[in-house]
Design a protein around this motif. Sequence first.
Motif, mmCIF file in Angstrom:
data_model
loop_
_atom_site.group_PDB
_atom_site.id
_atom_site.type_symbol
_atom_site.label_atom_id
_atom_site.label_comp_id
_atom_site.label_asym_id
_atom_site.label_seq_id
_atom_site.Cartn_x
_atom_site.Cartn_y
_atom_site.Cartn_z
ATOM 1 N N THR A 11 9.244 -1.392 -10.105
ATOM 2 C CA THR A 11 9.541 -2.831 -10.183
ATOM 3 C C THR A 11 8.391 -3.593 -10.827
ATOM 4 N N THR A 12 7.162 -3.163 -10.582
ATOM 5 C CA THR A 12 6.017 -3.807 -11.226
ATOM 6 C C THR A 12 6.123 -3.696 -12.741
ATOM 7 N N ALA A 13 6.511 -2.529 -13.239
ATOM 8 C CA ALA A 13 6.677 -2.351 -14.682
ATOM 9 C C ALA A 13 7.741 -3.289 -15.232
ATOM 10 N N LEU A 14 8.828 -3.434 -14.483
ATOM 11 C CA LEU A 14 9.912 -4.313 -14.914
ATOM 12 C C LEU A 14 9.460 -5.767 -14.961
ATOM 13 N N ARG A 15 8.731 -6.192 -13.951
ATOM 14 C CA ARG A 15 8.285 -7.575 -13.877
ATOM 15 C C ARG A 15 7.229 -7.886 -14.946
ATOM 16 N N ILE A 16 6.413 -6.905 -15.276
ATOM 17 C CA ILE A 16 5.451 -7.105 -16.362
ATOM 18 C C ILE A 16 6.175 -7.271 -17.690
ATOM 19 N N LEU A 17 7.199 -6.463 -17.909
ATOM 20 C CA LEU A 17 7.983 -6.585 -19.142
ATOM 21 C C LEU A 17 8.668 -7.951 -19.219
ATOM 22 N N ALA A 18 9.153 -8.451 -18.091
ATOM 23 C CA ALA A 18 9.829 -9.748 -18.072
ATOM 24 C C ALA A 18 8.863 -10.911 -18.216
ATOM 25 N N GLY A 19 7.589 -10.664 -17.918
ATOM 26 C CA GLY A 19 6.607 -11.738 -17.994
ATOM 27 C C GLY A 19 6.320 -12.399 -16.669
ATOM 28 N N PHE A 20 6.824 -11.833 -15.571
ATOM 29 C CA PHE A 20 6.606 -12.393 -14.245
ATOM 30 C C PHE A 20 5.337 -11.869 -13.591
ATOM 31 N N GLU A 21 4.762 -10.786 -14.139
ATOM 32 C CA GLU A 21 3.485 -10.236 -13.686
ATOM 33 C C GLU A 21 2.618 -10.001 -14.917
ATOM 34 N N GLN A 22 1.316 -10.038 -14.740
ATOM 35 C CA GLN A 22 0.388 -9.711 -15.818
ATOM 36 C C GLN A 22 -0.255 -8.348 -15.534
ATOM 37 N N HIS A 23 -0.377 -7.525 -16.554
ATOM 38 C CA HIS A 23 -1.029 -6.241 -16.381
ATOM 39 C C HIS A 23 -2.538 -6.399 -16.539
ATOM 40 N N ASP A 24 -3.289 -5.463 -15.959
ATOM 41 C CA ASP A 24 -4.744 -5.504 -16.025
ATOM 42 C C ASP A 24 -5.271 -4.943 -17.340
ATOM 43 N N SER A 25 -4.595 -3.917 -17.837
ATOM 44 C CA SER A 25 -4.984 -3.333 -19.122
ATOM 45 C C SER A 25 -3.791 -2.576 -19.687
#
Length: 365
Positions: free
Chosen positions: A63-77
């Motif tokens: 789910t974290t990967a999905l939310r990062i793709l959607a723009g709802f989470e930011q990745h660290d690197s």
Amino acid sequence: MTTATVLADGAPLAPGTTSGSATVEFRSLRRAFGATTALDGLDLTVRPGELLALLGPSGCGKTTALRILAGFEQHDSGEVLVDGQDITAIPAHKRDAGMVFQSYSLFPHLTALDNVAFGLRMRGTGKAERRRRAHELLELVGLPHRAEHYPHQMSGGQQQRIALARALALQPRVLLLDEPLSALDAKVRLQLREEIRRLQQELGITTLFVTHDQEEALSMADRVAVLRAGKLEQCATPSELYGRPATAFVAEFVGTMSRIPCTRTSDGVEVLGRRHAVDGEVPADGELQVLVRPENVLLSPDEAGPALVVTASFLGAVTRLTVRLDDGTEVKADLPTEAAAALPAGSRAGLTLPERPVLVDRRAA
């Protein structure tokens, strides 16, 4: 199913089409929440127009990967690319993706038609046009007769369809589904997963589907990516994933597996008195076991056999037997129900494996 529609600027397309299928890439993606690592160098490519399921246990990062793709989470690197473009700096509402969440919450004061048209209204589409397009989307999901109904007047499955139509209203290039069927009963879940797959194929939209249900993943996806502790274990077609798992974790997470003790030989391993070649590598140390699926366990009545039949579970055309070896190891075997009748609980059986390479792992702790 809460639906957030994230869209790109540009002229609207005709309902029932998409703005084109996208290639999605995760490159060395990392994300941590305090001391907890959610993604640990994820590398994964989603092909244009395919449905790729992200499968794994809770906390594996899907789910974290999905939310990062959607723009709802930011990745660290790392990087997230859509058609080769790094989208890190692009805000969620311009990422041209539609996301459907696990828990649905349609606007209770809006009809089904107005819920579907909501994103179009926010985009500035004229009333007549957005109503026309919303009607067409309701046709697409099979609910034109529910256009003037409110959410409380619809079943959970119908609300799921409305939420899906709302996610598709702006023809996103990528559709993101986060366990959208988990709140439904088994029969409705089966119907909706077939419906989602049909719509995805008709629209040709690149889709990521997060689930912890292996049956959902195997029945719906073109490919399945199995995640563990934020890393990719294997990405393959359902048949390859099931038939040739790359790791012991994949083998046991996807489908049912039994472990049978074995010993090393010069050219493989010996199991139950027979030598087998190994699929992959043999661990360099430790006690070994082979992993075998129930349909690959061969049983036959044998009063002097090494297996004692413990239980039998009727599954229709197939009956699953659990047998116990002399060392206490329990093994599951799927037999045609007619053949299983000759092996009642308490009887003994001969047990062999097909003459094919086996997957070997260290003995489980």
